[in-house]
Design a protein around this motif. Structure first.
Motif, PDB file in Angstrom:
ATOM      1  N   UNK A  81      10.597  -5.547  -3.583  1.00  0.00           N
ATOM      2  CA  UNK A  81       9.328  -4.856  -3.346  1.00  0.00           C
ATOM      3  C   UNK A  81       8.483  -5.640  -2.352  1.00  0.00           C
ATOM      4  N   UNK A  82       8.440  -6.957  -2.509  1.00  0.00           N
ATOM      5  CA  UNK A  82       7.675  -7.791  -1.586  1.00  0.00           C
ATOM      6  C   UNK A  82       8.218  -7.689  -0.167  1.00  0.00           C
ATOM      7  N   UNK A  83       9.535  -7.627  -0.030  1.00  0.00           N
ATOM      8  CA  UNK A  83      10.140  -7.512   1.299  1.00  0.00           C
ATOM      9  C   UNK A  83       9.783  -6.181   1.946  1.00  0.00           C
ATOM     10  N   UNK A  84       9.770  -5.114   1.148  1.00  0.00           N
ATOM     11  CA  UNK A  84       9.408  -3.801   1.688  1.00  0.00           C
ATOM     12  C   UNK A  84       7.943  -3.772   2.100  1.00  0.00           C
ATOM     13  N   UNK A  85       7.088  -4.346   1.268  1.00  0.00           N
ATOM     14  CA  UNK A  85       5.663  -4.457   1.617  1.00  0.00           C
ATOM     15  C   UNK A  85       5.510  -5.168   2.963  1.00  0.00           C
ATOM     16  N   UNK A 100       6.239  -2.202 -16.658  1.00  0.00           N
ATOM     17  CA  UNK A 100       5.088  -2.489 -17.515  1.00  0.00           C
ATOM     18  C   UNK A 100       3.865  -2.753 -16.644  1.00  0.00           C
ATOM     19  N   UNK A 101       2.666  -2.746 -17.253  1.00  0.00           N
ATOM     20  CA  UNK A 101       1.481  -3.100 -16.470  1.00  0.00           C
ATOM     21  C   UNK A 101       1.606  -4.479 -15.817  1.00  0.00           C
ATOM     22  N   UNK A 102       2.190  -5.428 -16.537  1.00  0.00           N
ATOM     23  CA  UNK A 102       2.336  -6.778 -15.983  1.00  0.00           C
ATOM     24  C   UNK A 102       3.306  -6.797 -14.806  1.00  0.00           C
ATOM     25  N   UNK A 103       4.401  -6.058 -14.918  1.00  0.00           N
ATOM     26  CA  UNK A 103       5.367  -5.998 -13.821  1.00  0.00           C
ATOM     27  C   UNK A 103       4.764  -5.331 -12.583  1.00  0.00           C
ATOM     28  N   UNK A 104       3.995  -4.286 -12.788  1.00  0.00           N
ATOM     29  CA  UNK A 104       3.329  -3.638 -11.656  1.00  0.00           C
ATOM     30  C   UNK A 104       2.350  -4.591 -10.983  1.00  0.00           C
ATOM     31  N   UNK A 105       1.609  -5.326 -11.783  1.00  0.00           N
ATOM     32  CA  UNK A 105       0.620  -6.256 -11.246  1.00  0.00           C
ATOM     33  C   UNK A 105       1.285  -7.355 -10.425  1.00  0.00           C
ATOM     34  N   UNK A 106       2.361  -7.912 -10.956  1.00  0.00           N
ATOM     35  CA  UNK A 106       3.058  -8.969 -10.231  1.00  0.00           C
ATOM     36  C   UNK A 106       3.720  -8.432  -8.967  1.00  0.00           C
ATOM     37  N   UNK A 107       4.331  -7.250  -9.061  1.00  0.00           N
ATOM     38  CA  UNK A 107       4.998  -6.669  -7.895  1.00  0.00           C
ATOM     39  C   UNK A 107       4.005  -6.308  -6.802  1.00  0.00           C
ATOM     40  N   UNK A 108       2.770  -6.035  -7.186  1.00  0.00           N
ATOM     41  CA  UNK A 108       1.741  -5.724  -6.196  1.00  0.00           C
ATOM     42  C   UNK A 108       1.088  -6.987  -5.655  1.00  0.00           C
ATOM     43  N   UNK A 113      -1.935  -5.756  -3.127  1.00  0.00           N
ATOM     44  CA  UNK A 113      -1.498  -4.498  -2.518  1.00  0.00           C
ATOM     45  C   UNK A 113      -1.731  -3.357  -3.507  1.00  0.00           C
ATOM     46  N   UNK A 114      -2.172  -2.188  -3.037  1.00  0.00           N
ATOM     47  CA  UNK A 114      -2.424  -1.068  -3.948  1.00  0.00           C
ATOM     48  C   UNK A 114      -1.122  -0.457  -4.455  1.00  0.00           C
ATOM     49  N   UNK A 115      -1.196   0.146  -5.643  1.00  0.00           N
ATOM     50  CA  UNK A 115      -0.024   0.824  -6.166  1.00  0.00           C
ATOM     51  C   UNK A 115      -0.433   2.005  -7.047  1.00  0.00           C
ATOM     52  N   UNK A 116       0.499   2.956  -7.170  1.00  0.00           N
ATOM     53  CA  UNK A 116       0.364   4.086  -8.071  1.00  0.00           C
ATOM     54  C   UNK A 116       1.354   3.897  -9.211  1.00  0.00           C
ATOM     55  N   UNK A 117       1.004   4.382 -10.388  1.00  0.00           N
ATOM     56  CA  UNK A 117       1.931   4.327 -11.520  1.00  0.00           C
ATOM     57  C   UNK A 117       2.211   5.743 -11.994  1.00  0.00           C
ATOM     58  N   UNK A 141      -5.224  -1.158 -13.571  1.00  0.00           N
ATOM     59  CA  UNK A 141      -5.196  -1.851 -12.284  1.00  0.00           C
ATOM     60  C   UNK A 141      -4.589  -0.986 -11.184  1.00  0.00           C
ATOM     61  N   UNK A 142      -3.944   0.123 -11.555  1.00  0.00           N
ATOM     62  CA  UNK A 142      -3.350   1.012 -10.561  1.00  0.00           C
ATOM     63  C   UNK A 142      -4.440   1.751  -9.798  1.00  0.00           C
ATOM     64  N   UNK A 143      -4.178   2.038  -8.547  1.00  0.00           N
ATOM     65  CA  UNK A 143      -5.126   2.814  -7.756  1.00  0.00           C
ATOM     66  C   UNK A 143      -5.258   4.235  -8.303  1.00  0.00           C
TER      67      UNK A 143
END
Length: 244
Positions: A81-85, A100-108, A113-117, A141-143
């Protein structure tokens, strides 16, 4: 769970539009020409609309300012995900798996970086059993929270769920997805807009060329018809807001 009442003037807000599952240059151009606010690229290998991060970057470079590229992931590693960003400037992620919320937060990148869930809403009467208020709170924390039908597999199944069974008051920005097209998007917007802080819509199969083997191949006329229907819904809601 009680929530603060939503402002009445929300009805007059413009519905933002995302065209998802793009695979070709001409379809990116058609979405932009029609007035889309965002375009989506599926980075999930099991999807028939999947493109590689390199291909997504090529397509995203065609976008003018203020049109957002959105990258759809399903249970992807934070490293990929970081490479794609890094390869696609200004990209928003869309997490469509079991993150999970924690995984989304770390991946963002810890919220850099903003994200949708995506919330997978059950079909039929079971839609009312999904606690969207709690889901939105868990992923605060999701946009925005993207609403899609819960079907077998991941990444969207092109089916609608029962919009009328959603909670009446969700203190979050929502993105309505799942089986939308020019024929039903007005009803979807009228049903869902009053229930949330703001609303966007996300379409993929509903603007594709008809027939087998055309997943990921968009029809410019269908894109234009979809956008026109969204604007018609906005006009209806603007008129309604004058009497609230």
């Amino acid at each position: 769970m009680s929530q603060t009442p939503l402002p009445k003037n929300q009805l007059a807000q413009r519905t933002r539009i995302k065209i998802c599952g793009l695979t070709r240059e001409q379809d990116v151009d058609a979405a932009v020409a029609a007035g889309a606010d965002a375009v989506g690229f599926v980075l999930y290998a099991q999807s028939p609309r999947c493109v590689s991060p390199v291909r997504a970057a090529e397509l995203a470079r065609r976008l003018p300012p203020f049109v957002t590229p959105v990258l759809l992931f399903v249970n992807e590693s934070a490293t990929k995900i970081a490479a794609a960003y890094a390869s696609i400037a200004g990209a928003t992620a869309q997490f469509h798996g079991d993150e999970t919320p924690e995984q989304c937060w770390l991946a963002s990148q810890s919220g850099a970086r903003p994200y949708l869930r995506a919330a997978r809403i059950p079909l039929g009467d079971a839609a009312g059993s999904f606690d969207l208020v709690k889901f939105a709170l868990d992923y605060s924390q999701a946009q925005a929270i993207l609403l899609d039908a819960h079907v077998e597999g991941y990444g969207g199944g092109g089916q609608t769920f029962n919009w009328s069974l959603l909670p009446p008051n969700v203190n979050a920005h929502l993105v309505l997805s799942g089986g939308l097209n020019a024929a039903n998007v007005i009803e979807g917007i009228l049903q869902v807009r009053p229930r949330c802080r703001s609303l966007a819509v996300d379409v993929s199969s509903g603007v594709e060329v008809s027939g087998p083997g055309n997943k990921g191949i968009k029809d410019p006329e269908k894109i234009n018809q979809f956008v026109a229907a969204v604007r018609a819904a906005d006009q209806q809601l603007a008129e309604m807001s004058k009497h609230v």
